[in-house]
Design a protein around this motif. Sequence first.
Motif, PDB file in Angstrom:
ATOM      1  N   PHE A  65       0.838  -1.137  -0.100  1.00 56.95           N
ATOM      2  CA  PHE A  65      -0.064  -0.074   0.148  1.00 56.95           C
ATOM      3  C   PHE A  65       1.005   1.129   0.088  1.00 56.95           C
ATOM      4  O   PHE A  65       1.799   1.589   0.837  1.00 56.95           O
ATOM      5  CB  PHE A  65      -0.869   0.064   1.282  1.00 56.95           C
ATOM      6  CG  PHE A  65      -2.083  -1.229   1.214  1.00 56.95           C
ATOM      7  CD1 PHE A  65      -3.031  -0.952   0.557  1.00 56.95           C
ATOM      8  CD2 PHE A  65      -1.826  -2.334   1.734  1.00 56.95           C
ATOM      9  CE1 PHE A  65      -4.157  -1.937   0.389  1.00 56.95           C
ATOM     10  CE2 PHE A  65      -2.820  -3.263   1.916  1.00 56.95           C
ATOM     11  CZ  PHE A  65      -3.792  -3.049   1.297  1.00 56.95           C
ATOM     12  N   ILE A 194      -6.633  -6.472   7.002  1.00 62.09           N
ATOM     13  CA  ILE A 194      -6.709  -5.311   6.156  1.00 62.09           C
ATOM     14  C   ILE A 194      -7.970  -5.849   5.259  1.00 62.09           C
ATOM     15  O   ILE A 194      -8.867  -4.962   4.916  1.00 62.09           O
ATOM     16  CB  ILE A 194      -5.377  -4.806   5.460  1.00 62.09           C
ATOM     17  CG1 ILE A 194      -4.630  -4.215   6.298  1.00 62.09           C
ATOM     18  CG2 ILE A 194      -5.814  -3.892   4.381  1.00 62.09           C
ATOM     19  CD1 ILE A 194      -3.333  -3.801   5.991  1.00 62.09           C
ATOM     20  N   LEU A 195      -7.741  -6.868   4.597  1.00 62.71           N
ATOM     21  CA  LEU A 195      -8.738  -7.231   3.486  1.00 62.71           C
ATOM     22  C   LEU A 195     -10.204  -7.560   4.228  1.00 62.71           C
ATOM     23  O   LEU A 195     -11.188  -7.158   3.740  1.00 62.71           O
ATOM     24  CB  LEU A 195      -8.227  -8.700   3.024  1.00 62.71           C
ATOM     25  CG  LEU A 195      -7.257  -8.908   1.903  1.00 62.71           C
ATOM     26  CD1 LEU A 195      -6.823 -10.137   1.606  1.00 62.71           C
ATOM     27  CD2 LEU A 195      -7.488  -7.837   0.605  1.00 62.71           C
ATOM     28  N   HIS A 197     -11.364  -5.924   6.705  1.00 60.65           N
ATOM     29  CA  HIS A 197     -11.808  -4.654   7.030  1.00 60.65           C
ATOM     30  C   HIS A 197     -12.652  -3.876   5.767  1.00 60.65           C
ATOM     31  O   HIS A 197     -13.579  -3.389   5.753  1.00 60.65           O
ATOM     32  CB  HIS A 197     -10.662  -3.709   7.408  1.00 60.65           C
ATOM     33  CG  HIS A 197     -11.313  -2.215   7.643  1.00 60.65           C
ATOM     34  ND1 HIS A 197     -11.994  -2.014   8.852  1.00 60.65           N
ATOM     35  CD2 HIS A 197     -11.145  -1.162   6.939  1.00 60.65           C
ATOM     36  CE1 HIS A 197     -12.180  -0.670   8.866  1.00 60.65           C
ATOM     37  NE2 HIS A 197     -11.553  -0.101   7.654  1.00 60.65           N
ATOM     38  N   TYR A 198     -12.426  -4.259   4.669  1.00 63.32           N
ATOM     39  CA  TYR A 198     -12.728  -3.744   3.487  1.00 63.32           C
ATOM     40  C   TYR A 198     -13.760  -4.517   2.761  1.00 63.32           C
ATOM     41  O   TYR A 198     -14.584  -4.197   2.014  1.00 63.32           O
ATOM     42  CB  TYR A 198     -11.671  -3.437   2.538  1.00 63.32           C
ATOM     43  CG  TYR A 198     -10.948  -2.227   2.663  1.00 63.32           C
ATOM     44  CD1 TYR A 198     -11.227  -0.650   2.629  1.00 63.32           C
ATOM     45  CD2 TYR A 198      -9.494  -2.294   3.383  1.00 63.32           C
ATOM     46  CE1 TYR A 198     -10.617   0.285   3.121  1.00 63.32           C
ATOM     47  CE2 TYR A 198      -8.828  -1.400   3.643  1.00 63.32           C
ATOM     48  CZ  TYR A 198      -9.272  -0.144   3.461  1.00 63.32           C
ATOM     49  OH  TYR A 198      -8.550   0.975   3.828  1.00 63.32           O
ATOM     50  N   LEU A 199     -14.016  -5.872   2.920  1.00 58.93           N
ATOM     51  CA  LEU A 199     -14.876  -6.737   2.457  1.00 58.93           C
ATOM     52  C   LEU A 199     -16.136  -6.659   3.532  1.00 58.93           C
ATOM     53  O   LEU A 199     -15.952  -6.401   4.699  1.00 58.93           O
ATOM     54  CB  LEU A 199     -14.378  -8.204   2.772  1.00 58.93           C
ATOM     55  CG  LEU A 199     -13.114  -8.310   1.817  1.00 58.93           C
ATOM     56  CD1 LEU A 199     -12.715 -10.027   1.743  1.00 58.93           C
ATOM     57  CD2 LEU A 199     -13.549  -8.363   0.374  1.00 58.93           C
ATOM     58  N   PRO A 200     -17.243  -7.303   2.920  1.00 63.69           N
ATOM     59  CA  PRO A 200     -18.537  -6.988   3.860  1.00 63.69           C
ATOM     60  C   PRO A 200     -18.680  -8.217   4.644  1.00 63.69           C
ATOM     61  O   PRO A 200     -19.594  -9.260   4.633  1.00 63.69           O
ATOM     62  CB  PRO A 200     -19.382  -7.162   2.659  1.00 63.69           C
ATOM     63  CG  PRO A 200     -18.954  -7.959   1.369  1.00 63.69           C
ATOM     64  CD  PRO A 200     -17.712  -7.453   1.568  1.00 63.69           C
ATOM     65  N   THR A 201     -17.517  -8.335   5.712  1.00 66.23           N
ATOM     66  CA  THR A 201     -17.242  -9.330   6.784  1.00 66.23           C
ATOM     67  C   THR A 201     -18.799  -9.567   7.446  1.00 66.23           C
ATOM     68  O   THR A 201     -19.035 -10.852   7.746  1.00 66.23           O
ATOM     69  CB  THR A 201     -16.159  -9.318   7.592  1.00 66.23           C
ATOM     70  OG1 THR A 201     -15.021  -8.885   6.740  1.00 66.23           O
ATOM     71  CG2 THR A 201     -15.987 -10.329   8.341  1.00 66.23           C
TER      72      THR A 201
END
Length: 264
Positions: A65, A194-195, A197-201
Amino acid sequence: MHIAAYQIILITIYAFIAINDSLISNTLTQPAIAGMIAGMIMGDLKTGLMVGGTLQLMRLGIAAFGGASVPDYFTGAVLGTAFAVISGKGAEYGIGLAVPVSLLMLQLDVVARFCNVYLLHAIDKAIDQMKLNRIPRLVLSGSLLWGLSRAIPILLMLLVGDAAVTTITENMPEWLMNGLRTAGGVMPVVGVGILLHYLPTKQYIPYLLLGFFLAAYLQVPMLGISIIGVVAAMIVFKRDSEKISQVQNVTTTGTFEGGFSGDE
């Protein structure tokens, strides 16, 4: 087994092309692909897939990043495969050698980025001075330096052999190696976090709990969990598609009354 000259040349050329490809598609630098190609060149595809596949799992969830650099698992996969075949000690030896190499090669990634920043400022200066003929040469120089940042180290390590790499890693201070191991172990966790956090978990917490239960308590291997994940994805996709179809049917068949010509 001794590595042949043509194998060194092919692996070096592949490293140069692959690292430049990472600026476009980021396909050839995937550890699984790198291990497979290095294994094909070395004549041991199975070992290449084992080394590259293991490093691919370590790389999951890790991304550079901004200006951040991550362990160079591409170079680790290439050299780990080559040295595993040369030594005849199997994939375990190659994986053990590839991890510290990946962490050490991280510094060369920083150097390569620094060189390209210098060239970028040179391009800005050429634009200000309207010397447009210099720009293509500077851009190609950046690509050349970026490719050599991996091709040269891989070439040198293949020439000196695995003994030199093993000697370097074994003679490093214990505190430094412990720090590198800790960083290498934490980075995948941070990347996966991090993934998530950005996915609709939150929508798929039951599936996350199911995967954790299968892995932690039933000891289901990764392939089995992946198959279950594919089945779950197909079920969710089918359910969402049916919902969209129902909404579209209601929209197209519904009638609106009132207003002029039914426009309200």
